[in-house]
Motif scaffolding. Structure first.
Motif, PDB file in Angstrom:
ATOM      1  N   LEU A   1       0.829  -1.204   0.000  1.00 53.10           N
ATOM      2  CA  LEU A   1       0.000   0.000   0.000  1.00 53.10           C
ATOM      3  C   LEU A   1       0.868   1.260   0.000  1.00 53.10           C
ATOM      4  O   LEU A   1       0.555   2.236  -0.690  1.00 53.10           O
ATOM      5  CB  LEU A   1      -0.920  -0.005   1.223  1.00 53.10           C
ATOM      6  CG  LEU A   1      -1.900   1.174   1.311  1.00 53.10           C
ATOM      7  CD1 LEU A   1      -2.921   1.115   0.174  1.00 53.10           C
ATOM      8  CD2 LEU A   1      -2.613   1.187   2.665  1.00 53.10           C
ATOM      9  N   THR A   2       1.959   1.248   0.752  1.00 55.07           N
ATOM     10  CA  THR A   2       2.850   2.405   0.792  1.00 55.07           C
ATOM     11  C   THR A   2       3.501   2.638  -0.560  1.00 55.07           C
ATOM     12  O   THR A   2       3.618   3.782  -1.020  1.00 55.07           O
ATOM     13  CB  THR A   2       3.925   2.211   1.879  1.00 55.07           C
ATOM     14  OG1 THR A   2       3.286   1.976   3.141  1.00 55.07           O
ATOM     15  CG2 THR A   2       4.814   3.437   1.997  1.00 55.07           C
ATOM     16  N   ARG A   3       3.942   1.571  -1.209  1.00 52.03           N
ATOM     17  CA  ARG A   3       4.500   1.721  -2.557  1.00 52.03           C
ATOM     18  C   ARG A   3       3.485   2.357  -3.505  1.00 52.03           C
ATOM     19  O   ARG A   3       3.824   3.200  -4.338  1.00 52.03           O
ATOM     20  CB  ARG A   3       4.904   0.362  -3.105  1.00 52.03           C
ATOM     21  CG  ARG A   3       6.127  -0.274  -2.469  1.00 52.03           C
ATOM     22  CD  ARG A   3       6.256  -1.695  -2.974  1.00 52.03           C
ATOM     23  NE  ARG A   3       7.387  -2.413  -2.411  1.00 52.03           N
ATOM     24  CZ  ARG A   3       7.434  -3.737  -2.266  1.00 52.03           C
ATOM     25  NH1 ARG A   3       6.366  -4.478  -2.632  1.00 52.03           N
ATOM     26  NH2 ARG A   3       8.492  -4.324  -1.764  1.00 52.03           N
ATOM     27  N   ALA A   4       2.233   1.941  -3.376  1.00 55.92           N
ATOM     28  CA  ALA A   4       1.198   2.418  -4.300  1.00 55.92           C
ATOM     29  C   ALA A   4       0.851   3.881  -4.076  1.00 55.92           C
ATOM     30  O   ALA A   4       0.693   4.650  -5.030  1.00 55.92           O
ATOM     31  CB  ALA A   4      -0.054   1.551  -4.158  1.00 55.92           C
TER      32      ALA A   4
ATOM     33  N   ASN B   1       2.071   8.028   4.027  1.00 53.64           N
ATOM     34  CA  ASN B   1       1.622   7.415   5.283  1.00 53.64           C
ATOM     35  C   ASN B   1       0.139   7.692   5.422  1.00 53.64           C
ATOM     36  O   ASN B   1      -0.276   8.830   5.663  1.00 53.64           O
ATOM     37  CB  ASN B   1       2.334   8.022   6.490  1.00 53.64           C
ATOM     38  CG  ASN B   1       3.791   7.647   6.607  1.00 53.64           C
ATOM     39  OD1 ASN B   1       4.572   8.416   7.134  1.00 53.64           O
ATOM     40  ND2 ASN B   1       4.178   6.477   6.122  1.00 53.64           N
ATOM     41  N   ILE B   2      -0.666   6.667   5.254  1.00 57.37           N
ATOM     42  CA  ILE B   2      -2.113   6.841   5.334  1.00 57.37           C
ATOM     43  C   ILE B   2      -2.560   6.990   6.785  1.00 57.37           C
ATOM     44  O   ILE B   2      -3.441   7.789   7.099  1.00 57.37           O
ATOM     45  CB  ILE B   2      -2.835   5.650   4.675  1.00 57.37           C
ATOM     46  CG1 ILE B   2      -2.397   5.512   3.202  1.00 57.37           C
ATOM     47  CG2 ILE B   2      -4.355   5.814   4.772  1.00 57.37           C
ATOM     48  CD1 ILE B   2      -2.745   6.704   2.334  1.00 57.37           C
ATOM     49  N   SER B   3      -1.960   6.218   7.684  1.00 57.65           N
ATOM     50  CA  SER B   3      -2.379   6.273   9.084  1.00 57.65           C
ATOM     51  C   SER B   3      -1.158   6.469   9.987  1.00 57.65           C
ATOM     52  O   SER B   3      -0.050   6.045   9.651  1.00 57.65           O
ATOM     53  CB  SER B   3      -3.132   4.999   9.479  1.00 57.65           C
ATOM     54  OG  SER B   3      -2.371   3.847   9.173  1.00 57.65           O
ATOM     55  N   PRO B   4      -1.349   7.109  11.135  1.00 58.54           N
ATOM     56  CA  PRO B   4      -0.219   7.456  11.995  1.00 58.54           C
ATOM     57  C   PRO B   4       0.195   6.326  12.921  1.00 58.54           C
ATOM     58  O   PRO B   4      -0.590   5.438  13.253  1.00 58.54           O
ATOM     59  CB  PRO B   4      -0.767   8.637  12.812  1.00 58.54           C
ATOM     60  CG  PRO B   4      -2.241   8.339  12.916  1.00 58.54           C
ATOM     61  CD  PRO B   4      -2.620   7.673  11.617  1.00 58.54           C
TER      62      PRO B   4
ATOM     63  N   ARG C   1       3.325  -1.069  10.905  1.00 58.21           N
ATOM     64  CA  ARG C   1       3.477   0.059   9.984  1.00 58.21           C
ATOM     65  C   ARG C   1       4.850   0.708  10.119  1.00 58.21           C
ATOM     66  O   ARG C   1       5.422   1.160   9.133  1.00 58.21           O
ATOM     67  CB  ARG C   1       2.357   1.068  10.217  1.00 58.21           C
ATOM     68  CG  ARG C   1       1.027   0.634   9.603  1.00 58.21           C
ATOM     69  CD  ARG C   1      -0.136   1.466  10.098  1.00 58.21           C
ATOM     70  NE  ARG C   1      -0.528   1.063  11.445  1.00 58.21           N
ATOM     71  CZ  ARG C   1      -0.994   1.899  12.367  1.00 58.21           C
ATOM     72  NH1 ARG C   1      -1.082   3.189  12.110  1.00 58.21           N
ATOM     73  NH2 ARG C   1      -1.342   1.451  13.550  1.00 58.21           N
ATOM     74  N   TYR C   2       5.383   0.748  11.336  1.00 54.77           N
ATOM     75  CA  TYR C   2       6.721   1.312  11.505  1.00 54.77           C
ATOM     76  C   TYR C   2       7.753   0.446  10.781  1.00 54.77           C
ATOM     77  O   TYR C   2       8.617   0.959  10.049  1.00 54.77           O
ATOM     78  CB  TYR C   2       7.079   1.441  12.988  1.00 54.77           C
ATOM     79  CG  TYR C   2       8.387   2.186  13.184  1.00 54.77           C
ATOM     80  CD1 TYR C   2       8.412   3.576  13.217  1.00 54.77           C
ATOM     81  CD2 TYR C   2       9.593   1.509  13.289  1.00 54.77           C
ATOM     82  CE1 TYR C   2       9.608   4.265  13.363  1.00 54.77           C
ATOM     83  CE2 TYR C   2      10.795   2.187  13.435  1.00 54.77           C
ATOM     84  CZ  TYR C   2      10.795   3.575  13.467  1.00 54.77           C
ATOM     85  OH  TYR C   2      11.985   4.254  13.599  1.00 54.77           O
ATOM     86  N   GLU C   3       7.677  -0.864  10.978  1.00 51.67           N
ATOM     87  CA  GLU C   3       8.625  -1.756  10.326  1.00 51.67           C
ATOM     88  C   GLU C   3       8.443  -1.758   8.814  1.00 51.67           C
ATOM     89  O   GLU C   3       9.409  -1.927   8.057  1.00 51.67           O
ATOM     90  CB  GLU C   3       8.499  -3.155  10.923  1.00 51.67           C
ATOM     91  CG  GLU C   3       8.968  -3.198  12.377  1.00 51.67           C
ATOM     92  CD  GLU C   3       8.682  -4.507  13.081  1.00 51.67           C
ATOM     93  OE1 GLU C   3       8.458  -5.524  12.394  1.00 51.67           O
ATOM     94  OE2 GLU C   3       8.678  -4.523  14.337  1.00 51.67           O
TER      95      GLU C   3
ATOM     96  N   ILE D   1       8.316   9.395   9.117  1.00 44.25           N
ATOM     97  CA  ILE D   1       7.046   8.694   9.291  1.00 44.25           C
ATOM     98  C   ILE D   1       6.092   9.538  10.123  1.00 44.25           C
ATOM     99  O   ILE D   1       6.520  10.279  11.017  1.00 44.25           O
ATOM    100  CB  ILE D   1       7.290   7.325   9.958  1.00 44.25           C
ATOM    101  CG1 ILE D   1       6.041   6.449   9.930  1.00 44.25           C
ATOM    102  CG2 ILE D   1       7.810   7.483  11.383  1.00 44.25           C
ATOM    103  CD1 ILE D   1       6.314   5.003  10.315  1.00 44.25           C
ATOM    104  N   LEU D   2       4.820   9.437   9.819  1.00 48.14           N
ATOM    105  CA  LEU D   2       3.790  10.167  10.558  1.00 48.14           C
ATOM    106  C   LEU D   2       3.571   9.525  11.920  1.00 48.14           C
ATOM    107  O   LEU D   2       3.321   8.324  12.011  1.00 48.14           O
ATOM    108  CB  LEU D   2       2.479  10.160   9.770  1.00 48.14           C
ATOM    109  CG  LEU D   2       1.275  10.851  10.419  1.00 48.14           C
ATOM    110  CD1 LEU D   2       1.521  12.348  10.599  1.00 48.14           C
ATOM    111  CD2 LEU D   2       0.015  10.618   9.581  1.00 48.14           C
ATOM    112  N   MET D   3       3.678  10.340  12.978  1.00 50.16           N
ATOM    113  CA  MET D   3       3.459   9.843  14.336  1.00 50.16           C
ATOM    114  C   MET D   3       2.573  10.797  15.113  1.00 50.16           C
ATOM    115  O   MET D   3       2.561  12.003  14.850  1.00 50.16           O
ATOM    116  CB  MET D   3       4.776   9.710  15.107  1.00 50.16           C
ATOM    117  CG  MET D   3       5.572   8.469  14.816  1.00 50.16           C
ATOM    118  SD  MET D   3       6.899   8.251  16.042  1.00 50.16           S
ATOM    119  CE  MET D   3       7.646   6.746  15.419  1.00 50.16           C
ATOM    120  N   CYS D   4       1.849  10.234  16.066  1.00 49.96           N
ATOM    121  CA  CYS D   4       1.234  11.013  17.130  1.00 49.96           C
ATOM    122  C   CYS D   4       2.007  10.680  18.395  1.00 49.96           C
ATOM    123  O   CYS D   4       2.077   9.519  18.793  1.00 49.96           O
ATOM    124  CB  CYS D   4      -0.242  10.669  17.297  1.00 49.96           C
ATOM    125  SG  CYS D   4      -1.052  11.644  18.592  1.00 49.96           S
ATOM    126  N   LEU D   5       2.612  11.706  18.997  1.00 54.41           N
ATOM    127  CA  LEU D   5       3.414  11.521  20.198  1.00 54.41           C
ATOM    128  C   LEU D   5       2.626  11.946  21.427  1.00 54.41           C
ATOM    129  O   LEU D   5       2.022  13.019  21.447  1.00 54.41           O
ATOM    130  CB  LEU D   5       4.707  12.328  20.117  1.00 54.41           C
ATOM    131  CG  LEU D   5       5.679  11.968  18.994  1.00 54.41           C
ATOM    132  CD1 LEU D   5       6.952  12.797  19.119  1.00 54.41           C
ATOM    133  CD2 LEU D   5       6.012  10.482  19.010  1.00 54.41           C
TER     134      LEU D   5
END
Length: 418
Positions: free
Chosen positions: A135-138, A142-145, A212-214, A232-236
């Motif tokens: 999905l990421t290649r396509a 980053n669709i989701s965090p 998703r991280y890996e 990468i998209l994160m919520c901290l």
């Protein structure tokens, strides 16, 4: 150390797509076919159409074409400058308490797991990672965090963002659980610098989103070089945030033959003090001290409280692990009972062969009462400091050792990788 940066997010334009609540979705891995259809029924722009794509010639081509078309239509627009996004979630937890969890969306440089960088806390499986990589290649997005934790005892990062939250939020959504999600765009350079100072040098602990991280680690290496794909998209969320809570995930087993039932009964008698309890008290209360489990099986249908007789039993079974891990409820259960007595292998546990997880006590009990499962083990929540200590020791917990509630929504914002 954490390299936290603002991002030029892709955002839904509500003048094109309508209400924000109609286009966001829960995380992909909790959505079934019926929920997916309901979400798309709300809006053809609902993010689930991309996050869980379907169709020919293959789902990932469909996702790419759909995501590109949304951008061409103006349904998704690129933010004009980098920003971080303050985020609050007002929620009522499974324990009935009403709390607010505070964090912020940003992009974080991808690092290998290790001390002072990023720590996982649970084991992962290859299947979901391959799906997310395709999905990421396509979509090259980053669709989701990822949901991650860091230490900020003085709440310096949130204090820098708090003034922005006195204004109306950029977006507000109420989800089916009753959680109210709000986000505020913060582009003030001084505020961003304060957030970066508060997080600089901090180790990040992944709370939710290991697969998703890996996946993004693999994608970054695949693309190579420097660029947006290195972030990468994160919520901290600060570990010290008063709204941060963890709830248990219960274990159910099935497929026990007479030999398996006898082996489990012998292990329970050998290693645990066993006390009957009222059914409504089957879930053990939060707390430290010796391992406690709730237990019920489909044969006797009697609610029991199991208390480990001697910590030395767990220490012996987990002799190759850290002290923190040897006191981990899910780790001790796995070693003594799921593997030791029932005979499940790592592969069985990874692929849910004979094992199921339930987050609701009533659901777990009902599944045993109906005969669908042979036995249920009701767990205590894993304390956040224990999660941190086990991760710091370089160890990964069994799957579903933590249930951070509430979940983050997908679709509030996206992180382009190009």
């Amino acid at each position: 150390m954490a390299d936290v940066q603002p991002l030029r997010a892709l955002l839904y334009d509500t003048s094109v797509v309508g209400r924000l609540g109609d286009v966001v979705a829960p995380p992909y891995d909790v959505i079934d076919a019926r929920q997916r259809a309901a979400l798309i029924g709300r809006s053809p722009f609902n993010v689930v159409a991309v996050d869980l794509p379907e169709g020919e010639p293959d789902p990932y081509t469909v996702a790419r074409e759909l995501f590109e078309s949304w951008q061409l239509q103006g349904a998704l627009v690129r933010d004009h400058e980098p920003a971080v996004w303050a985020h609050t979630q007002d929620y009522r937890g499974p324990d009935g308490r009403t709390l607010t969890r505070r964090g912020f969306f940003c992009r974080v440089r991808i690092e290998s797991y290790g001390p002072g960088r990023v720590r996982p806390h649970e084991r992962t499986h290859p299947g979901p990672k391959e799906d997310r990589l395709r999905l990421t290649r396509a979509t090259r997005t980053n669709i989701s965090p990822i949901f991650s934790l860091y230490s900020d005892p003085r709440q310096a990062a949130w204090d820098a963002l708090a003034p922005a939250t006195a204004q109306d939020p950029w977006g507000e959504v109420s989800d089916p659980d009753g959680t109210v999600h709000r986000v505020w765009r913060v582009s003030d350079r001084a505020a961003i610098a304060a957030v970066q100072a508060a997080t600089s040098g901090q180790e990040l602990l992944i709370a939710d989103g290991h697969h998703r991280y890996e996946t993004m680690q693999a994608y970054a290496e695949e693309v190579g070089g420097e660029g947006e794909h290195r972030y990468i998209l994160m919520c901290l969320v600060a570990i010290e945030d008063p709204g941060l809570t963890v709830f248990p995930t219960h274990r159910l087993v099935r497929g026990l033959d007479e030999r398996g039932r006898d082996a489990l009964a012998r292990a329970l008698e050998r290693d645990f003090e066993i006390s009957p309890v009222p059914l409504e008290q089957i879930a053990p209360p939060p707390g430290e001290g010796p391992l406690q489990l709730g237990y019920i099986d489909s044969t006797r249908q009697q609610a029991l409280r199991l208390t480990l007789k001697d910590q030395a039993v767990a220490d012996a079974a987990l002799s190759g692990h850290s002290e923190a891990y040897r006191h981990l409820d899910t780790g001790v259960l796995e070693a003594l009972l799921l593997k030791g007595a029932v005979g499940l292998s790592d592969e069985d546990i990874s692929h849910f062969n004979g094992l199921f997880y339930a987050r609701d006590t009533d659901e777990a009990v009902a599944m045993v009462a109906s005969g669908q499962y042979d036995a249920a083990f009701l767990m205590r929540p894993t304390p956040v400091p224990q999660v941190r200590d086990i991760a710091a020791a370089g160890e990964n917990m069994p799957p579903k050792s933590t249930y951070f509630f509430p979940k983050l929504l997908t679709g509030l914002l996206f992180n382009p990788l190009f």
